[in-house]
Design an enzyme around this catalytic site. Structure first.
Site, mmCIF file in Angstrom:
data_model
loop_
_atom_site.group_PDB
_atom_site.id
_atom_site.type_symbol
_atom_site.label_atom_id
_atom_site.label_comp_id
_atom_site.label_asym_id
_atom_site.label_seq_id
_atom_site.Cartn_x
_atom_site.Cartn_y
_atom_site.Cartn_z
ATOM 1 N N HIS A 90 32.294 6.346 41.311
ATOM 2 C CA HIS A 90 31.628 5.151 41.843
ATOM 3 C C HIS A 90 30.110 5.308 41.875
ATOM 4 O O HIS A 90 29.401 4.316 41.964
ATOM 5 C CB HIS A 90 32.211 4.722 43.197
ATOM 6 C CG HIS A 90 31.764 5.506 44.387
ATOM 7 N ND1 HIS A 90 32.522 6.510 44.951
ATOM 8 C CD2 HIS A 90 30.645 5.430 45.137
ATOM 9 C CE1 HIS A 90 31.888 6.994 45.994
ATOM 10 N NE2 HIS A 90 30.748 6.366 46.133
ATOM 11 N N ASP A 227 37.890 10.290 41.870
ATOM 12 C CA ASP A 227 36.572 9.659 41.883
ATOM 13 C C ASP A 227 35.457 10.600 41.385
ATOM 14 O O ASP A 227 34.635 11.062 42.161
ATOM 15 C CB ASP A 227 36.288 9.195 43.323
ATOM 16 C CG ASP A 227 35.158 8.184 43.389
ATOM 17 O OD1 ASP A 227 34.417 8.053 42.400
ATOM 18 O OD2 ASP A 227 35.015 7.531 44.442
ATOM 19 N N SER A 653 28.199 10.638 48.940
ATOM 20 C CA SER A 653 29.103 10.491 47.809
ATOM 21 C C SER A 653 28.653 11.397 46.682
ATOM 22 O O SER A 653 27.482 11.399 46.323
ATOM 23 C CB SER A 653 29.088 9.059 47.310
ATOM 24 O OG SER A 653 30.032 8.330 48.003
HETATM 25 N N1 ARG Z 1 33.949 4.050 50.202
HETATM 26 C C1 ARG Z 1 33.274 4.865 49.241
HETATM 27 C C2 ARG Z 1 31.767 4.770 49.455
HETATM 28 O O1 ARG Z 1 31.332 4.270 50.444
HETATM 29 C C3 ARG Z 1 33.675 4.529 47.847
HETATM 30 C C4 ARG Z 1 33.182 3.222 47.336
HETATM 31 C C5 ARG Z 1 33.526 2.887 45.910
HETATM 32 N N2 ARG Z 1 34.898 2.456 45.721
HETATM 33 C C6 ARG Z 1 35.363 1.191 45.870
HETATM 34 N N3 ARG Z 1 36.632 0.991 45.734
HETATM 35 N N4 ARG Z 1 34.606 0.163 46.152
HETATM 36 O O2 ARG Z 1 30.923 4.768 48.613
HETATM 37 N N1 GLU Z 2 31.475 6.532 49.493
HETATM 38 C C1 GLU Z 2 30.293 6.844 50.242
HETATM 39 C C2 GLU Z 2 29.022 6.928 49.423
HETATM 40 O O1 GLU Z 2 28.847 6.240 48.467
HETATM 41 C C3 GLU Z 2 30.535 8.084 50.977
HETATM 42 C C4 GLU Z 2 31.434 7.754 52.028
HETATM 43 C C5 GLU Z 2 30.752 7.652 53.316
HETATM 44 O O2 GLU Z 2 30.082 6.653 53.624
HETATM 45 O O3 GLU Z 2 30.925 8.632 54.019
HETATM 46 O O4 GLU Z 2 28.098 7.609 49.768
#
Ligand code: ARG
Ligand code: GLU
Length: 720
Positions: A90, A227, A653
């Site tokens: 991502h 990921d 991330s």
């Molecule tokens: N929750 C993770 C973050 O905050 C992954 C986000 C990307 N994935 C998604 N399905 N939108 O970045």
């Molecule tokens: N998916 C998040 C990011 O893009 C990390 C997850 C979080 O917020 O801890 O940094």
């Protein structure tokens, strides 16, 4: 009451309170690497086998030299001496998407460079290595005196920081410096980065692996998302940063991670090294109440509308699905996080607990320099609230209209090109405009933008009080009668809705300031800049000043509590251990997931759960090679993800997840939904970061993608 007695009683009260609510719990905290010697004993007591110098050193290569800020919001880590870098799928998503089309759909099918010539350059992408960081508080505050106003103090800070930055970057060579405030400006640090801008895409699994579970599983455990994506940093022949060139060569890092094949077990020490973006752990109760009871619910509702509209059209066709995949993921991500955050804050009773704490603080502060600080903060938050609300609404409504954002950006360049007398500058702007338009139209679908406009602007009209609406908005709505009619005038009347019309207008040097999309954007921008921002800025600067005092006051009030600085996208260390958790009565989640879980979720009928056929075949043949493990039920399988108690945030991330020996065991990519309030309050029972097991990464590269040649550059350690 005499002063000593008062202090004693207050100290007793503070002890009780901090023990009850605000003790930095085991594993809570994101620490500055240069000060990690203050935590190293605790880290070692919990299992870490290296030293503070191994984590951060300015004299010799240390682990920090293998960690980068990836773009402006993710982390990455070096895994070979030839510049190979790992981050999340991502995090590389928009790059992968930009290289994709219906014919070459790297999002759907994955991408693997089979040799260096096939690696794809990415304009605008940079990675930054931290060269060093240092406490510059004295230099930043030189010339400041306490009787200055906050605005005067700001100018002093800005001027001194500017000088420090200039001095630090004088030698050039891709160095970038920033001065950042910690503890609300009680301390300042200079961060010096070396920034590389030739970063090429090497590999990415198909989304059916890299985004497996999609937004359904996002922020959730148990998780099975692969990921990750792989890039390579290029440098000039002297290993220095250089813009993209065919002559560049793979960057040779001072340090890269060894990869551990030893795996993880519950209780194992882990540490995460990366760039968390923003936390607000010391926010007072009123601020927390606004977020959890006003801002989060409203922003969630507004995004639900947009997401529903996007989904309708994305489900109807592959082209739109590709166009909106990245945008959709962006909108959905915070939308879901806010829901977990709001729930977590309520469940923990944070607002009430902070109120109690503040009451005790106020008692204690009587007669000290901190007397009245909390009361004044409280009333400032009260004054700020309607302005924050208007800002939130603006951000999620008028500001989110794609046509309008594009029109404003383009028009700015167009106007400049018409005013400029330099033919070179005009040519440059022309080129930029052409690229901007191509990028925009490639991923633009009018029905989504138009319907979203109607939905969110109607909500703006309903939920924002008249005195917080731009005059232009009220007048126009009266004139058009309905939001639908207004939308007609925008999408039928704006040249930006049609690439050919825009090209014609540009070629004939037509001034577009009267274009309906430009007018809409300008009017809202103007209103925001004149009526909302100045007040917000003034109040926030008073709040910052008081927060600085409040922060210092809290440190005196709770001398035993350990205070770590809020995240601000600077390099941090978080450490903890692999642990399961219990999200609700009767449920316990184990800390590791495996390929068996992917097979259980596999469903060709559901987009988010339709795995590559190759993975099904490998599973049937149980051909897992060195990545084989036996799970608790005796199944032969492959590890996929694990959770731990490391305190992480957005920006972490792609961060390396490291074992007690400093070797790479995983890539951080998420947190569990029940723990997303950790940006505001950390609950050791519920807050878990989610990591991809490095063995699954290798398994996908090697067995599924057939890109095993990449493994030849990596260094492995296999013992536990
Ligand atoms: N929750 C993770 C973050 O905050 C992954 C986000 C990307 N994935 C998604 N399905 N939108 O970045
Ligand atoms: N998916 C998040 C990011 O893009 C990390 C997850 C979080 O917020 O801890 O940094």
């Amino acid at each position: 009451m005499n002063r000593t007695l008062k202090t004693l009683t207050a100290a007793a009260a503070s002890c009780m309170l901090s023990a009850a609510f605000f003790d930095a719990h085991a594993d809570e905290g994101m620490w500055l690497p240069s000060l990690i010697s203050q935590r190293i004993e605790d880290m070692q007591a919990k299992g870490f086998r290296l030293t503070a110098e191994d984590i951060y050193s300015i004299n010799s290569a240390s682990l920090k030299d293998a960690v980068v800020l990836f773009g402006r919001g993710c982390t990455g880590e070096l895994i070979s001496d030839e510049g190979l870098l790992l981050t999340n799928h991502h995090c590389g998503y928009s790059q992968i998407q930009k290289h994709s089309s219906v014919e070459h759909d790297y999002l759907r099918d994955g991408f693997w460079a089979m040799n260096r010539d096939e690696e794809l350059p990415n304009e605008g992408l940079t990675v930054s290595f931290l060269e060093r960081m240092e406490d510059v508080t004295d230099a930043v505050l030189q010339g400041y005196s306490p009787e200055m106003t906050e605005t005067q103090r700001d100018s002093v800070v800005k001027a001194n920081s500017g000088k420090l930055v200039e001095k630090a970057t004088a030698e050039g060579n891709g160095l970038r410096a920033t001065v950042e405030a910690l503890y609300y400006g009680n301390q300042y640090f200079l961060f010096l980065y070396r920034e590389y801008s030739d970063v090429r895409l090497v590999g990415a699994p198909p989304s059916s692996v890299g985004k497996f579970g999609g937004d359904t599983d996002n922020w959730m455990w148990p998780r099975h998302t692969g990921d990750f994506s792989i890039f390579r940093i290029y440098a000039d022949k002297d290993n220095n940063p250089a813009p993209y060139s065919e002559d560049n060569v793979p960057y040779r890092p001072k340090r890269h991670f060894r990869i551990s094949l030893g795996g993880v077990e519950e209780g194992d020490f882990t540490f995460v090294y990366g760039f968390p973006g923003r936390t607000q752990e010391y926010l007072m109760s009123e601020g927390v109440r606004y977020i959890s009871e006003v801002s989060d619910p409203h922003r969630i509702a507004l995004r639900t509308m947009r997401l529903d509209i996007q989904k309708k059209y994305m489900d109807a066709g592959q082209a739109v699905r590709i166009q909106y995949s990245s945008k959709n993921a962006g909108v959905a991500n915070s939308w879901k996080k806010w829901q977990g955050e709001m729930k977590g804050i309520r469940k923990m009773g944070t607002v009430g607990k902070k109120q109690e704490y503040e009451k005790a603080f106020m008692e204690w502060a009587r007669g000290t320099e901190y007397e009245g600080v909390v009361e004044r903060l409280d009333s400032l938050y009260g004054l700020l609230e309607p302005y924050s609300y208007a800002t939130d609404y603006y951000g999620e409504t008028a500001y989110s209209i794609e046509l309008v954002r594009f029109a404003l950006g383009y028009n700015k360049k167009l106007t400049e090109s018409m005013l400029s007398s330099s033919t070179d500058r005009i040519a440059e702007l022309r080129k930029e405009m052409k690229k901007m338009a191509a990028d925009f139209y490639k991923d633009y679908f009018i029905p989504i933008d138009r319907e979203s406009f109607v939905a969110v602007m109607e909500a703006f009209d309903r939920n924002v009080t008249d005195d917080f609406k731009p005059e232009y908005f009220k007048e126009s709505l009266t004139r058009y009668g309905t939001m639908e009619a207004w939308a007609d005038s925008l999408w039928n009347g704006s040249v930006f809705a049609d690439s050919l019309k825009l090209k014609k207008a540009t070629d004939s040097l037509r001034l577009l300031s009267e274009d309906p999309a430009v007018k809409f954007g300008d009017a809202f921008d103007d209103w925001y800049k004149k009526e909302i921002r100045p007040v917000t800025k003034r109040l926030n600067s008073e709040i910052t000043l008081l927060n600085r005092d409040y922060m210092r006051g809290q440190m005196e009030f709770s001398p035993d509590r350990v205070f770590y600085p809020d995240a601000n996208l600077t390099l941090r260390v978080a450490y903890g251990s692999v642990q399961g958790y219990s999200p609700a009565d009767g449920i316990y989640y184990k800390p590791v997931s495996t390929l068996e879980g992917i097979m259980e979720k596999d469903n060709p009928e559901i987009f988010d759960y339709n795995i590559p056929q190759r993975l099904r075949e490998i599973h049937a043949a149980k051909d897992y090679g060195p990545y084989t493990v036996t799970d608790s039920k005796g199944n032969i399988t492959v590890p996929v993800c694990f959770i731990a108690t490391n305190h992480t945030s957005g920006g972490n991330s792609g961060s390396p997840v490291i074992n007690a020996d400093g070797d790479l065991i995983g890539i951080n990519f998420d947190r569990v939904w029940e723990g997303t309030m950790s940006d505001i309050v950390f609950d050791p029972d519920l807050c878990r970061n989610i990591s991809l097991d490095i063995r699954y990464v290798l398994f996908i590269i090697d067995k599924v993608a057939g890109a095993g040649h990449l493994l030849e550059e990596m260094d492995f350690v296999s013992d536990r």
